[in-house]
Design a protein around this motif. Structure first.
Motif, PDB file in Angstrom:
ATOM      1  N   PRO A 187       0.822  -1.213   0.000  1.00 32.36           N
ATOM      2  CA  PRO A 187       0.000   0.000   0.000  1.00 32.36           C
ATOM      3  C   PRO A 187       0.858   1.267   0.000  1.00 32.36           C
ATOM      4  N   SER A 188       0.262   2.401  -0.390  1.00 37.59           N
ATOM      5  CA  SER A 188       1.060   3.628  -0.435  1.00 37.59           C
ATOM      6  C   SER A 188       1.532   3.977   0.968  1.00 37.59           C
ATOM      7  N   THR A 203       9.165   3.441  -2.712  1.00 39.02           N
ATOM      8  CA  THR A 203      10.018   4.408  -3.418  1.00 39.02           C
ATOM      9  C   THR A 203      11.273   4.702  -2.609  1.00 39.02           C
ATOM     10  N   ASN A 210      15.174   4.464  -3.713  1.00 39.62           N
ATOM     11  CA  ASN A 210      16.098   5.577  -3.535  1.00 39.62           C
ATOM     12  C   ASN A 210      17.310   5.171  -2.704  1.00 39.62           C
ATOM     13  N   TYR A 238      17.576   4.384 -13.751  1.00 37.36           N
ATOM     14  CA  TYR A 238      16.501   4.584 -12.785  1.00 37.36           C
ATOM     15  C   TYR A 238      15.436   5.450 -13.452  1.00 37.36           C
ATOM     16  N   THR A 262      12.340   7.347 -12.764  1.00 37.83           N
ATOM     17  CA  THR A 262      11.661   7.806 -11.555  1.00 37.83           C
ATOM     18  C   THR A 262      10.174   8.002 -11.793  1.00 37.83           C
ATOM     19  N   GLU A 285       8.257  10.631 -11.244  1.00 40.18           N
ATOM     20  CA  GLU A 285       7.956  11.838 -12.022  1.00 40.18           C
ATOM     21  C   GLU A 285       8.802  11.738 -13.288  1.00 40.18           C
ATOM     22  N   ASP A 294      10.068   3.079 -11.212  1.00 41.82           N
ATOM     23  CA  ASP A 294       9.128   3.455 -10.159  1.00 41.82           C
ATOM     24  C   ASP A 294       7.820   3.917 -10.801  1.00 41.82           C
ATOM     25  N   ALA A 350       1.124   5.889 -16.502  1.00 44.76           N
ATOM     26  CA  ALA A 350       0.263   6.763 -17.306  1.00 44.76           C
ATOM     27  C   ALA A 350      -0.014   6.202 -18.704  1.00 44.76           C
ATOM     28  N   HIS A 363       1.640  -0.775  -8.891  1.00 42.01           N
ATOM     29  CA  HIS A 363       0.448  -1.170  -8.161  1.00 42.01           C
ATOM     30  C   HIS A 363      -0.710  -1.535  -9.079  1.00 42.01           C
ATOM     31  N   GLN A 394      -1.669  -5.430 -14.236  1.00 45.82           N
ATOM     32  CA  GLN A 394      -1.041  -5.735 -15.516  1.00 45.82           C
ATOM     33  C   GLN A 394       0.486  -5.692 -15.401  1.00 45.82           C
ATOM     34  N   GLN A 426       2.012  -8.461 -12.959  1.00 47.87           N
ATOM     35  CA  GLN A 426       2.035  -9.791 -13.598  1.00 47.87           C
ATOM     36  C   GLN A 426       3.320 -10.080 -14.360  1.00 47.87           C
ATOM     37  N   TYR A 455      -2.538  -9.604   0.177  1.00 51.13           N
ATOM     38  CA  TYR A 455      -2.420  -8.359  -0.597  1.00 51.13           C
ATOM     39  C   TYR A 455      -2.138  -8.688  -2.055  1.00 51.13           C
ATOM     40  N   GLU A 514      -5.138 -10.418  -3.750  1.00 51.06           N
ATOM     41  CA  GLU A 514      -6.208  -9.506  -4.146  1.00 51.06           C
ATOM     42  C   GLU A 514      -5.791  -8.658  -5.346  1.00 51.06           C
ATOM     43  N   LEU A 515      -4.542  -8.283  -5.343  1.00 54.35           N
ATOM     44  CA  LEU A 515      -4.058  -7.438  -6.441  1.00 54.35           C
ATOM     45  C   LEU A 515      -4.086  -8.199  -7.762  1.00 54.35           C
TER      46      LEU A 515
END
Lengths: 576, 572
Positions: free
Chosen positions: A370-371, A376, A380, A414, A416, A418, A498, A503, A530, A533, A536, A564, A567-568
């Motif tokens: 979970p977040s 992250t 790092n 890496y 990241t 962002e 990460d 997106a 998280h 797809q 997997q 966890y 369920e994911l």
């Protein structure tokens, strides 16, 4: 002088220590001081010849011509002195900016996280101008003003000692009032600025979120909020206008001084000890001195207010640097990644307490949880972005602490969370950080693998298309694809991702993952994800919770043990 | 002159929109005239002081008029500032009202930052013309008065000096042009540096990960150096300006010194005449500078005012106008042959028709850029289609009052802005009047935001500013979901609402939402197949067209996109 720096006692020393490092343009400053001294002397001659003219002594050769010459000279020297002053400011600004930038680049990641980018920007763009102004308009001005004062008073003293003393006696009155007014002005200007900032902030926030306002039908309420801020600014502007009462105040003080100066001068003049010319010159000098000192007091009060800026700049210089060159150069990293007894905390919150973890080489490992569970942060730490408070990070059994950060980080790709792009072309961004020669074919291949080549072909300028500031012309998915293409070109044996495909749409993710598998065959991939797809794609799973590893192993193994993950990932075929 | 006419008619039409506090400006003008008159008196006494006439009457007269003059010098700008600020406030009010009521397509034509700077900066130019007319008239009065006094005192010398005035005007124009170029260049350099640092200072991690510190150092130095070069350029150019400006004063000084001394030698002027001339010339120059500045300001303000005027002229969305919402049995969302593109950009939706069933949960799927988010905005009436019709629950969206329409919808995006203020303010943003504490906490619970909010020291009263750094994007998202749920919308639109949340949490929220919205309509966009799998109905989009719609089985049979999606997520 202590006052300039406020309560913070050590700050004066800190300030001067910083100036030492900044390499001030001392020669330029000295030249400026010399020219200003010359200007003072020429100015005195101008005043004297003006007095002659006013008194009616109009001989062309002895008065008119020297008067014109000195006037012209004074004009020219004044320009040169202003240029010098501006050049000094520009040089000081540049040197301090460079000093701060070279410091900032070397600051550890923690500093970047603790400070808002906006604040760091103002440090390097605006805060530092307070320093050059402090030097030029307060420190250097104290010398030049004092020189002018001494020379002018000496000149008056050459007419009569008592005149000089009378003038010295009336000066403090002006200083006091200039000081008080300067302070008030500063306070009110501060208020005006604050109200202006509030107004801008409110208008900007609401304007940027117009869709939200419309969506909730809050136009009328926001109208009121904005109008209140506007009224607040109106009131502060009016208050500022009232500060104009300084004008009659100065006039009152000026009138009192005038009376004293004239009374003293009159007795000498009427007794014949002072000629008309000398009287006019005396009066001219008196007005000059009063004006100059008042201006100086205003500077002084203004800069008392900028002490905050000065202190912030000085503070940045005392931060710990990250030395990326220090340590052994590592040629080639290999082997399992191992975290041994790692302690790490954010501020006073302990995140990892004696954490032990082994990430197998040559596989695709997914870090899930979970977040806020520390995924992250773990990436790092392995990248050595933060120093650990305790424990070791090993690659292939070797402690990484002895490697130089520069060589170590070069061995890892890496991507990241962002996906950062800088203004420039697509090409610039793809090649950012790639230190080897890359052929066009290679670059095209990487872009094809990252599913971005079609988009680049659609651009009229192709690879040379501009991405806009921070890549604003591209969508989130496109930015992630470019970041991924870059990671592929880096060709390292370790790839950290990460949420690097978060997106992208389903089809894009699938393509990109196929490329990962192909490129990273036998190499190590460590990713935070998280969505189902992406998870997997992993053949090794680590589940984290609140800074602890609660389960790790082969997917099937973890599936059996951990809810966890279960369920994911869901049961196969549940997609329909 | 044609151009000038244009300027005048522009300003006339601009000011016709506003109510202007004329009487304040008239007072400012009146005190300006008195100020000029008193200034002449001060000069008169100054001349006498410099002649050595140090009698008590002269001293007292000088003192009295200086103080009087200074008082006026305080009152006149004060009155003017009252008037100016009142005008600015009024313009700001009307601009703000306008901006808040802009339809989204109009809004999209302007950069938000340009709208913001119009309200904060451009608007301050609005008073320059009005106040310029009045203060310019007062300055003109002072200018003429000082000239007359000089002329009466010694007409030949005055005539010579006045001949220099065209030089002053010419110099002023040259300097003005120069100034424009210099400032533009300087501003550009400043901007370039700020842009560089704002971009790079927020990317510390990226630079470290790419081990590009040295290159960064270099490019930062380059940005600093280009700023330095601009500063050096400015240092020289500024003084060229100053020198150009001083040409005029040098010229008058020469004329005064040479001409004055000749006249004195010839016995045509008294010995202290230069003193007199110098003092009044100071006044002449002062008023002339004021006049020229007013002129420059008026001309310079046009650009900013055109922008303000354009905004005030923009088309407004009448939130109350249109039919009221009628409830009906039919709650479907229907698109009939909709074509749509944002402004002049390329078309996004092509002949798009679909029926999204009311009372059910529908997933809209498709690749990035296929037009999903645009459909969501069109449903809610934020934009109007270029052609075709959109119906929601039997209401034609283009003919329904935007206010009523928005009230029916809840809208959650991938990244939702929160407003400054407390968490409570944000959750209750869309509610009217008092909302019971219980209801707010219930909504927070449904969005799974309650536990972390309760853990904050100030709970629901934590302001976002102070918590800004402490709240993660996922936590902010949960607050935004609570904000949407508390408004009890009939239609809930979720545009990748779960993307910033971890899967586990979001699925729990999603189930909560579905339970709460039971019997109402949900339309969502998602890239997660598990979320999609739970939808009652599917709409598949491809390049702005409908690829398929229907139940999972129906869509699976015909949609290539859906088939590929299933394959890529199931094959591991």
């Amino acid at each position: 002088m202590e006052r300039v720096f406020g309560k913070d006692r050590g700050s004066m020393g800190r300030f001067f220590r910083m100036l030492q490092k900044a390499r001030l343009p001392y020669l330029w400053i000295l030249a400026y001081i010399a020219i200003t001294a010359l200007l003072t002397n020429v100015g005195i001659s101008v005043t004297e010849y003006t007095a002659e003219l006013f008194a009616g002594n109009v001989n062309f050769g002895t008065v008119v011509l020297p008067f014109l010459t000195f006037t012209l000279l004074s004009q020219l020297i004044s320009s040169v002195s202003k240029i010098m002053s501006n050049l000094c400011v520009a040089r000081i600004d540049r040197n301090i900016r460079k000093m701060i930038w070279s410091k900032t680049v070397r600051l550890p990641l923690r500093y970047y996280e603790k400070n808002k980018p906006k604040e760091m920007i103002s440090r390097i763009t605006t805060d530092i101008t307070a320093i050059s102004q402090l030097i030029m308009q307060v420190f250097v001005s104290i010398l030049t003003s004092a020189y002018t004062l001494v020379i002018t008073l000496g000149k008056i003293g050459s007419y009569d000692q008592k005149l000089m003393i009378a003038l010295i006696a009336v000066l403090p009155l002006n200083l006091v009032i200039a000081f008080v007014m300067g302070k008030m002005k500063f306070g009110v200007l501060d208020l005006v600025n604050q109200k202006n900032a509030e107004l801008t902030q409110t208008i900007a926030e609401k304007t940027n979120n117009l869709l939200l306002i419309k969506s909730y039908g809050k136009e009328e309420k926001e109208l009121q909020t904005g109008q209140e801020k506007m009224k607040g600014f109106y009131k502060s502007s009016i208050l500022n206008a009232w500060l104009g009462f300084a004008t009659p105040m100065y006039a009152l003080v000026g009138a009192m001084q005038f009376i004293v100066i004239v009374m003293v001068g009159r007795s000498f003049y009427s007794s014949g000890a002072l000629t008309l010319t000398q009287w006019i010159a005396y009066y001219g000098f008196a007005v000059n001195i009063v004006n100059q000192l008042s201006a100086y007091c205003v500077y002084w009060t203004t800069f008392k207010g900028s002490q905050g800026a000065t202190r912030r700049v000085a503070q940045i210089m005392e931060e710990m640097e990250e030395d990326i060159e220090n340590g052994e150069h590592v040629e080639h990293l290999c082997g399992d990644i191992e975290l041994r007894e790692i302690d790490f905390s954010y501020g006073d919150k302990l995140l990892f307490d004696k954490l032990n973890l082994k990430i197998p080489a040559g596989r695709v490992t997914a870090l899930i949880g979970p977040s806020g569970s520390g995924k992250t942060t773990l990436l790092n730490l392995v990248e050595r972005m933060y120093p650990v408070s305790g424990g070791k990070i090993l690659f292939g059994g070797e402690d990484t602490a002895r490697y130089s950060l520069k060589s170590f980080r070069s061995e890892i790709s890496y991507v990241t969370q962002e996906s950062t792009l800088f203004a420039g072309t697509i090409r610039d961004n793809i090649l950012f950080g790639i230190k080897r020669e890359v052929t066009d074919e290679e670059m095209e291949q990487a872009c094809t693998d990252a599913e971005i080549m079609d988009f680049i072909r659609e651009q009229p300028e192709g690879f040379l298309a501009d991405v806009g500031e921070q890549g604003e012309k591209l969508s989130g998915g496109q930015k992630q694809r470019i970041a991924f293409a870059r990671a592929l070109l880096k060709q390292s044996d370790y790839l950290f991702m990460d949420e690097a495909t978060a997106a992208m749409d389903i089809r894009g993710k699938d393509q990109v993952w196929k490329s990962v598998k192909r490129h990273m065959e036998g190499k190590t991939v460590l990713m935070v994800a998280h969505d189902r797809q992406t998870v997997q794609k992993a053949d090794y799973i680590i589940v984290m919770h609140n800074g602890r590893i609660i389960c790790q192993g082969e997917p099937a193994e973890v599936y059996a043990k951990n809810t966890y993950y279960r369920e994911l990932i869901g049961s196969e075929g549940q997609g329909r | 002159m044609k151009n000038n006419k244009h300027v005048i008619s522009f300003f006339l039409s601009f000011y016709r929109r506003l109510s202007i506090p004329w009487w304040l400006y008239l007072i400012a003008f009146g005190s300006g005239v008195v100020y000029a008159e008193v200034g002449m008196r001060v000069s008169e006494y100054l001349v006498r002081v410099n002649k050595g006439e140090l009698y008590n009457s002269v001293i007292l007269g000088y003192v009295f008029f200086t103080i009087f003059n200074a008082l006026l010098g305080f009152l006149r700008p004060l009155v003017e500032e009252y008037a100016n600020q009142k005008v600015i406030l009024r313009v700001r009010f009307s601009m703000w009202r306008k901006i808040l009521h802009l339809p989204m397509d109009q809004f999209g034509k302007e950069q938000p930052s340009s709208l913001v700077s119009a309200v904060t900066n451009d608007v301050t130019q609005a008073t320059l013309v009005i106040s310029g007319i009045f203060s310019g008239a007062a300055s003109l009065f002072g200018f003429v008065r000082a000239c007359m006094i000089l002329y009466q005192y010694n007409s030949p010398l005055a005539a010579y000096l006045l001949l220099c005035i065209p030089v002053a005007v010419a110099m002023f124009i040259i300097v003005g042009k120069l100034q424009f170029t210099i400032m533009k260049k300087r501003y550009a350099a400043l901007n370039e540096m700020t842009t560089f640092f704002s971009e790079h200072l927020s990317a510390g991690k990226y630079v470290k990960a790419q081990v590009m510190e040295e290159k960064e150092l270099e490019s930062g130095y380059a940005a600093i150096d280009s700023r330095y070069k601009a500063d050096v350029y400015y240092a020289f150019m500024e003084q060229i300006q100053v020198l150009t400006n001083s040409l005029y004063s040098l010229l008058t000084t020469v004329v005064m010194a040479v001409g004055g001394s000749r006249l004195i030698n010839a016995g045509k002027m008294e010995a202290t005449g230069i003193n007199m001339f110098s003092t009044y010339m100071t006044q002449v120059n002062l008023y002339m500078a004021e006049l020229l500045t007013v002129w420059q300001n008026v001309m310079g303000s046009k650009g900013a005012l055109v922008h303000v005027g354009d905004i005030l002229d923009m088309e407004e969305e009448h939130t109350e106008k249109g039919n009221s919402w009628t409830e009906s049995e039919n709650r479907d969302i229907v698109f009939k042959n909709v074509n749509f593109g944002y402004g002049s950009e390329k078309e996004i939706l092509h002949d798009f028709s679909v029926c999204i069933p009311g009372g059910k949960t529908t997933a809209v799927i498709g690749d990035n850029g296929s037009g999903k988010s645009t459909v969501m905005k069109l449903i809610q009436g934020f934009y109007q289609p270029d052609s075709g019709e959109i119906w929601v629950g039997g209401n034609k969206i283009s003919e329904t009052s935007p206010r009523e329409c928005h009230k029916k919808f809840g809208y959650v995006l991938q990244n939702n802005p929160l407003m400054s203020g407390t968490i409570r303010d944000n959750i209750l943003y869309g509610t009217e009047g008092e909302t019971p504490e219980k209801e707010m906490k219930k909504a927070a619970g449904e969005a799974r935001a309650d536990s972390f909010i309760d853990a904050l020291p100030n709970g629901y009263d934590t302001t976002l500013g102070e918590a800004g750094n402490r709240l993660s994007s996922g936590q902010k998202q949960r607050i935004a979901i609570a904000r949407a749920l508390i408004a009890k919308p009939d239609y809930l639109i979720l545009d990748e609402a779960g993307a910033s949340l971890d899967h586990d949490t979001y699925m729990k929220i999603y189930h909560g939402i579905r339970k709460k919205m039971e019997g109402n309509t949900i339309v969502f966009i998602a890239h997660d197949m598990r979320e999609i799998a739970e939808a009652d109905y599917l709409v598949v989009m491809h390049h702005g067209r409908l690829e398929a719609c229907g139940t999972h089985e129906e869509v699976f049979a015909v949609s290539r996109t859906y088939q590929e999606y299933l394959q890529s997520t199931e094959a591991s």
